[in-house]
Scaffold this motif. Structure first.
Motif, PDB file in Angstrom:
ATOM      1  N   SER A 145       1.225  -1.089   6.926  1.00  0.00           N
ATOM      2  CA  SER A 145      -0.110  -1.674   6.782  1.00  0.00           C
ATOM      3  C   SER A 145      -0.950  -1.336   8.004  1.00  0.00           C
ATOM      4  O   SER A 145      -0.468  -0.687   8.947  1.00  0.00           O
ATOM      5  N   GLY A 146      -2.172  -1.778   8.001  1.00  0.00           N
ATOM      6  CA  GLY A 146      -3.074  -1.545   9.139  1.00  0.00           C
ATOM      7  C   GLY A 146      -3.556  -0.118   9.180  1.00  0.00           C
ATOM      8  O   GLY A 146      -3.845   0.481   8.145  1.00  0.00           O
TER       9      GLY A 146
ATOM     10  N   LYS B 180      -3.421   7.132   5.546  1.00  0.00           N
ATOM     11  CA  LYS B 180      -4.706   6.768   4.911  1.00  0.00           C
ATOM     12  C   LYS B 180      -4.490   5.780   3.780  1.00  0.00           C
ATOM     13  O   LYS B 180      -5.313   4.885   3.554  1.00  0.00           O
ATOM     14  N   ALA B 181      -3.392   5.950   3.048  1.00  0.00           N
ATOM     15  CA  ALA B 181      -3.084   5.023   1.948  1.00  0.00           C
ATOM     16  C   ALA B 181      -2.930   3.609   2.505  1.00  0.00           C
ATOM     17  O   ALA B 181      -3.498   2.647   1.966  1.00  0.00           O
ATOM     18  N   ALA B 182      -2.180   3.496   3.610  1.00  0.00           N
ATOM     19  CA  ALA B 182      -1.987   2.179   4.234  1.00  0.00           C
ATOM     20  C   ALA B 182      -3.329   1.600   4.668  1.00  0.00           C
ATOM     21  O   ALA B 182      -3.625   0.418   4.439  1.00  0.00           O
ATOM     22  N   GLU B 183      -4.143   2.458   5.252  1.00  0.00           N
ATOM     23  CA  GLU B 183      -5.445   2.009   5.754  1.00  0.00           C
ATOM     24  C   GLU B 183      -6.352   1.539   4.607  1.00  0.00           C
ATOM     25  O   GLU B 183      -6.990   0.485   4.697  1.00  0.00           O
TER      26      GLU B 183
ATOM     27  N   ARG C  63      -8.336  -3.717   1.589  1.00  0.00           N
ATOM     28  CA  ARG C  63      -8.383  -4.603   0.420  1.00  0.00           C
ATOM     29  C   ARG C  63      -7.276  -5.668   0.506  1.00  0.00           C
ATOM     30  O   ARG C  63      -6.849  -6.208  -0.504  1.00  0.00           O
ATOM     31  N   ASN C  64      -6.822  -5.932   1.731  1.00  0.00           N
ATOM     32  CA  ASN C  64      -5.807  -6.974   1.988  1.00  0.00           C
ATOM     33  C   ASN C  64      -4.491  -6.746   1.260  1.00  0.00           C
ATOM     34  O   ASN C  64      -3.875  -7.680   0.756  1.00  0.00           O
TER      35      ASN C  64
END
Ligand code: OOG
Ligand code: MG
Length: 258
Positions: A114-115, A204-207, A212-213
């Motif tokens: 995440s992040g 980028k996927a994680a970002e 979108r939480n």
């Protein structure tokens, strides 16, 4: 005001009936944010029918794809177990509106992400990798869409075929990748065409999910994006993709289309 649920139903039914619909943007003003809400509502409908989330796909991570479709923004979409087709299986084209295929690098995550991770951090969350193909099928007439249209349509997600999973390599950033129809090369490129390094696509996927939480979950598959332009599927064709060092993945298309 747009009706998120009604638009999700329109696109979900278009997919289920393999019948194209008009681009939503021709009649409605939809923000990208609202488009992701429509996408989410479509996935919720799939899940309520018993499908399970298995991961996500990134889109427009290569110049070839962005140029082919005229959309320059990165997008994502959801993958469910119903979309996963066994390797070497016969895929019936009647279930699609006008499907295309593209060669991709697939990864499976060993831990959540995440992040705003770096490419290195993203790659360290990867458990294993595989050569893969994504079957995309826009539910819009003539495979034409705006950014909001394609996002609402779960980013054209329709199917995926994943080859043998194997240990990840240290550096995924420059592997040759080829798409073949009946042994003839249709498109070729490199994993370098995917944001310079497919690890960047995972980051980028994680970002994008974090915004979108949400986060990438352990065990999920991530399709890092077509390295080359997509090719329209034709009946009775042996379709395969090869990724340097990782080998091949194949499927066959059925004999006739509607
Ligand atoms: C949208 C999906 C793009 C990719 O790998 O770039 C995509 C489309 O081209 O219909 O999956
Ligand atoms: Mg793709």
């Amino acid at each position: 005001m747009i009706d998120i649920q009604a638009l999700a139903e329109t696109l979900d039914n278009a997919a289920r009936n393999a019948t194209a619909v008009a681009q939503l943007s021709l009649k409605h003003e939809i923000s990208v944010n609202q488009a992701y809400e429509i996408q989410q509502a479509i996935v919720d409908r799939k899940i309520s029918r018993g499908e399970q989330l298995i991961g996500m796909k990134m889109g427009f991570t290569s110049k070839a794809k962005a140029e082919q479709m005229g959309v320059r923004e990165l997008i994502y979409g959801w993958l469910t177990d119903a979309m996963l087709k066994p390797e070497n299986s016969m895929i019936d084209l009647n279930q699609f509106v006008h499907a295309r295929v593209e060669p991709e690098l697939a990864v499976r995550l060993k831990r959540p992400l995440s992040g705003t991770p770096s490419a290195e951090e993203a790659w360290s969350a990867v458990e294993c990798i595989a050569p893969a193909m994504e079957i995309i099928d826009s539910r819009y007439e003539n495979f034409k869409f705006s950014l909001a249209d394609v996002v609402a349509d779960n980013s054209s997600s329709s199917g995926l075929v994943v080859g043998p999973w194997q240990d990840k390599c240290d550096d995924p950033s420059n592997l040759k990748i080829v798409l073949n129809f009946d042994g003839t090369i249709m498109h070729s490129g490199s994993t370098a065409d995917v944001l310079g390094n497919p690890a960047r696509s995972i980051a980028k996927a994680a970002e994008m999910l974090s915004r979108r939480n949400m986060k990438l979950e352990a065990g999920w598959i991530v399709l890092t994006g077509g390295a080359t332009a997509a090719e329209a599927l034709t009946p009775s064709t042996r379709v395969s993709a090869k990724v340097e060092k990782l080998g091949d993945v194949s499927f066959n298309t059925g004999p006739e289309i509607k």
